[in-house]
Design an enzyme around this catalytic site. Structure first.
Site, PDB file in Angstrom:
ATOM      1  N   LYS A 201       0.865  -1.183   0.000  1.00  0.00           N
ATOM      2  CA  LYS A 201       0.000   0.000   0.000  1.00  0.00           C
ATOM      3  C   LYS A 201       0.899   1.230   0.000  1.00  0.00           C
ATOM      4  CE  LYS A 201      -3.760   2.228   2.568  1.00  0.00           C
ATOM      5  NZ  LYS A 201      -4.655   2.122   3.750  1.00  0.00           N
ATOM      6  N   LYS A 254      -2.124  -1.604  -3.845  1.00  0.00           N
ATOM      7  CA  LYS A 254      -2.973  -0.414  -3.807  1.00  0.00           C
ATOM      8  C   LYS A 254      -2.064   0.813  -3.880  1.00  0.00           C
ATOM      9  CE  LYS A 254      -6.353   1.985  -0.862  1.00  0.00           C
ATOM     10  NZ  LYS A 254      -7.036   2.017   0.437  1.00  0.00           N
TER      11      LYS A 254
END
Length: 332
Positions: A201, A254
């Protein structure tokens, strides 16, 4: 063999032929649809920076869930939007048995048992400072305490599993979070509840509209000390490897569009199911351009999602899920 004996266009001559040899395809089974659940009654509040996406109250979320189910979308990712008065420094409403996420999970599983419920496991929406963990002052510098945060994240994950979550999806990027949550779930008797780890992330500018939706923007500083530097790729492999070793059942990257090289790198090195998050600004930019008439929204969305699958993703978390499913079903 080269031209004229080799003619690659032979396999592109008709729609039927192109369909027959297509290497990558999309299905509603590939999608996980995020849903934002807020306190209150009668709430259907459109998020200004995300046209077509709403905050829903518990009594009205069925309007969204029934549409998803009819379109063949099998999974939702639940985010909670607590009342501001519920927030505190430790994010206690994240792991409260009567928290908004826990209440939403119980109701979804009761009313839509066929839907898989993925519970986002973080503290940022529930803390008054907006960070993803416990914050301590170190000589005038606010620092997120990794190990203290893990204890609260485990409590959050267990409470979500107790409410009926099918999958726990920790998004906090603390070191050791998969191992801690796996141990906590196992000790609480949830040995069969899988972990969908937000393994890679990045600290990204693409999250802006989400922070409006979830009311989770940091009140000071940023998240660069725990989310990844966008310039790093080898570090992503180390992060993913740690999660595999700690017991993750899914890996995630992400955001999506600017990080498809990372999706491909993880696909080539790990054999766990791989998820990509088509995040809020990726959605909003397409919507904004479509509203101006600058692009063909349907074509752009389906091409983008197909590209994520082609890069190696097995599943896509996307705010386009309903539209994409409609278009693939031949609906306007």
């Amino acid at each position: 063999m080269t031209y004229p004996n080799t003619r690659h266009r032979r396999l592109r001559g008709s729609a039927a032929l192109r369909s027959m040899v297509r290497e990558t395809s999309l299905s509603a089974d590939d999608f996980i649809a995020p849903i934002f659940i807020a306190r209150g009654t009668g709430v259907k509040q459109e998020i200004s920076s995300m046209p077509g996406v709403y905050n829903w109250s518990l009594d009205r979320m069925g309007e969204e869930l029934s549409q998803l189910a009819r379109l063949g979308i099998r999974a939702v990712l639940v985010f909670g939007v607590p009342d501001p008065s519920e927030k505190d420094a430790l994010g206690a409403c994240a792991y409260d048995e009567q928290g908004i996420v826990q209440e939403a999970i119980r109701r979804i599983k009761a009313e839509y048992p066929e839907l898989l419920v993925v519970a986002d496991t973080c503290l940022c929406e529930f803390t008054d400072h907006g960070h993803c963990g416990v914050v301590h002052d170190h000589g005038g510098v606010a620092v997120v305490d990794n190990d203290e945060s893990l204890k609260l994240l485990v409590q959050t994950a267990v409470s979500q599993a107790q409410a009926g979550a099918d999958i726990i999806a920790p998004s906090n990027m603390m070191d050791g979070f998969v191992a801690a949550i796996r141990e906590g779930l196992d000790e609480a008797g949830f040995v069969n509840v899988p972990i969908m780890s937000y393994s890679v992330k990045y600290s990204s500018a693409y999250y802006g509209p989400f922070r409006e939706a979830a009311q989770s923007a940091p009140q000071f500083g940023d998240r660069k000390s725990y989310q990844m530097d966008p310039g790093n790729a080898r570090e992503a492999l180390r992060e993913a490897r740690s999660d595999v070793e700690e017991g993750a059942d899914f890996l995630m990257v992400k955001p999506g569009l600017a990080y498809l090289d990372i999706v491909r790198a993880l696909r080539e090195r790990f054999d766990l199911p791989l998820v990509v998050y088509n995040v809020s600004a990726e959605y909003s930019m397409v919507k904004a351009a479509a509203m101006q008439g600058w692009i063909d929204e349907k074509a752009i969305v389906l091409e983008t999602l197909l590209g994520m699958k082609r890069a190696g993703a097995d599943l896509i978390i996307t705010y386009h899920a309903k539209d994409a499913a409609r278009w693939m079903n031949g609906q306007a």
